[in-house]
Design a protein around this motif. Sequence first.
Motif, short mmCIF file in Angstrom:
data_model
loop_
_atom_site.label_atom_id
_atom_site.label_comp_id
_atom_site.label_asym_id
_atom_site.label_seq_id
_atom_site.Cartn_x
_atom_site.Cartn_y
_atom_site.Cartn_z
N THR A 20 5.09 -8.88 -0.46
CA THR A 20 6.35 -8.93 -1.43
C THR A 20 6.07 -7.59 -2.25
N GLN A 21 4.83 -7.43 -2.96
CA GLN A 21 4.84 -6.16 -3.81
C GLN A 21 5.00 -4.94 -3.09
N ALA A 22 4.56 -4.86 -1.80
CA ALA A 22 4.45 -3.72 -1.03
C ALA A 22 6.26 -3.46 -0.73
N ALA A 23 6.87 -4.45 -0.53
CA ALA A 23 8.55 -4.19 -0.27
C ALA A 23 9.09 -3.79 -1.53
N ILE A 24 8.60 -4.37 -2.70
CA ILE A 24 9.17 -3.97 -4.22
C ILE A 24 9.12 -2.56 -4.26
N LEU A 25 7.73 -2.32 -4.10
CA LEU A 25 7.29 -0.86 -4.18
C LEU A 25 8.25 0.07 -3.40
N ALA A 26 8.21 -0.19 -2.22
CA ALA A 26 8.90 0.84 -1.43
C ALA A 26 10.38 0.93 -1.32
N GLU A 27 11.09 -0.28 -1.91
CA GLU A 27 12.58 -0.27 -2.39
C GLU A 27 12.73 0.63 -3.65
N LYS A 28 11.47 0.55 -4.64
CA LYS A 28 11.55 1.50 -5.72
C LYS A 28 11.92 3.09 -5.61
N PHE A 29 10.90 3.14 -4.33
CA PHE A 29 10.74 4.70 -3.80
C PHE A 29 11.86 5.14 -2.88
N PHE A 30 12.49 4.16 -2.41
CA PHE A 30 13.47 4.55 -1.29
C PHE A 30 14.62 5.47 -1.52
N LYS A 31 15.04 5.29 -2.85
CA LYS A 31 16.13 6.27 -3.54
C LYS A 31 15.52 7.60 -3.44
N THR A 32 14.39 7.87 -3.72
CA THR A 32 13.96 9.25 -3.92
C THR A 32 13.24 9.76 -2.92
N TYR A 33 12.21 9.06 -2.23
CA TYR A 33 11.36 9.37 -1.10
C TYR A 33 11.75 9.06 0.16
N ASN A 34 11.12 9.81 1.28
CA ASN A 34 11.30 9.03 2.64
C ASN A 34 10.08 8.16 2.89
N VAL A 35 10.33 6.85 2.90
CA VAL A 35 9.52 5.92 2.93
C VAL A 35 9.19 5.12 4.21
N ALA A 85 4.58 9.69 10.88
CA ALA A 85 5.33 9.65 9.63
C ALA A 85 4.65 10.68 8.53
N LEU A 86 3.42 10.51 8.58
CA LEU A 86 2.74 11.43 7.52
C LEU A 86 2.72 12.82 7.92
N ASP A 87 2.81 13.17 9.25
CA ASP A 87 3.09 14.44 9.48
C ASP A 87 4.50 15.06 9.31
N LYS A 88 5.52 13.97 8.81
CA LYS A 88 6.70 14.35 8.74
C LYS A 88 6.92 14.28 7.11
N GLY A 89 5.86 14.09 6.16
CA GLY A 89 5.89 14.45 4.93
C GLY A 89 6.16 12.96 4.24
N LYS A 90 6.23 11.86 5.14
CA LYS A 90 6.66 10.53 4.49
C LYS A 90 5.61 10.10 3.51
N LEU A 91 6.18 9.20 2.43
CA LEU A 91 5.28 8.13 1.66
C LEU A 91 4.96 6.80 2.60
N VAL A 92 3.76 6.91 2.97
CA VAL A 92 3.59 5.69 3.99
C VAL A 92 2.91 4.47 2.93
N ILE A 93 3.39 3.31 2.92
CA ILE A 93 2.97 2.16 2.01
C ILE A 93 2.66 1.23 3.37
N CYS A 94 1.47 1.05 3.11
CA CYS A 94 0.56 0.07 4.36
C CYS A 94 0.23 -1.46 3.70
N ASP A 95 0.66 -2.48 4.16
CA ASP A 95 0.15 -3.72 3.61
C ASP A 95 -1.00 -3.97 4.60
N ARG A 96 -2.12 -3.96 4.07
CA ARG A 96 -3.45 -4.08 4.64
C ARG A 96 -4.15 -2.82 5.56
N TYR A 97 -5.28 -2.66 5.13
CA TYR A 97 -5.91 -1.45 6.08
C TYR A 97 -7.48 -1.71 6.37
N ILE A 98 -8.14 -0.56 6.43
CA ILE A 98 -9.64 -0.95 6.67
C ILE A 98 -10.21 -1.71 5.59
#
Length: 202
Positions: A20-35, A85-98
């Motif tokens: 839920t928090q990852a989705a809220i964060l993405a929503e906040k940045f969607f307007k300004t950045y390519n997420v 996505a990173l190569d295109k300069g996007k802001l990547v928000i990943c729910d879980r990783y290493i």
Amino acid sequence: MVKKGIFIVIEGLDGSGKTTQAAILAEKFFKTYNVLLTAEPSSGKIGNFIRECYLYENERLPTEAEALLFAADRIEHMHNEVKPALDKGKLVICDRYIYSSLAYQGSAGLSLDWIKTINTRSLQPDLSVFIDVSPEKVLERLQRKKSVMETLDTQRKVREVYLKYVDNGELIRIDGDKEKRLVAEDLYRVVSGLLKDAKKFV
Ligand code: TYD
């Protein structure tokens, strides 16, 4: 090749509210950045296999097999989604990783060094956050069928490993016991700070 985008990882116990928090964060940045908002296990072939054939079985796999499956999913996820996505300069928000592999498979007895070794092909995040909620609370919150990971003992051990990485500075701890809106504000503040420092977007 130089990475152009920014890679943010959000970690936490099952039921900690991180999705839920990852989705809220993405929503906040969607307007300004390519997420790109994404998650592991991924929606690729290996991620689907993990979800459909393993997570809701009665027993866990041998821990080495778990770690290798998650690492294989991560390589597929990097290749198909995160790196492009990173190569295109996007802001990547990943729910879980290493850190999920280190915490879940590490707390089940696997060597943390071996887990790191099988994940060396995956990219280093720019910022990793741990949303900390007590194991008792997360299990209380989970109303759906519990997965093989969702026992009190497992969640307690998983949290211990996450906290080690908070102590050594690799993960930033956010108090997830606060009201949802306040957790979202804390998360936004931490990520905005990084973006400003990086001077890539702001
Ligand atoms: P979860 O975030 O709950 O995914 P979904 O919402 O799609 O079910 O993750 C599923 C489980 O997988 C969770 O209990 C943690 C576990 N997991 C690992 O054990 N190791 C890993 O490397 C990852 C990414 C997840």
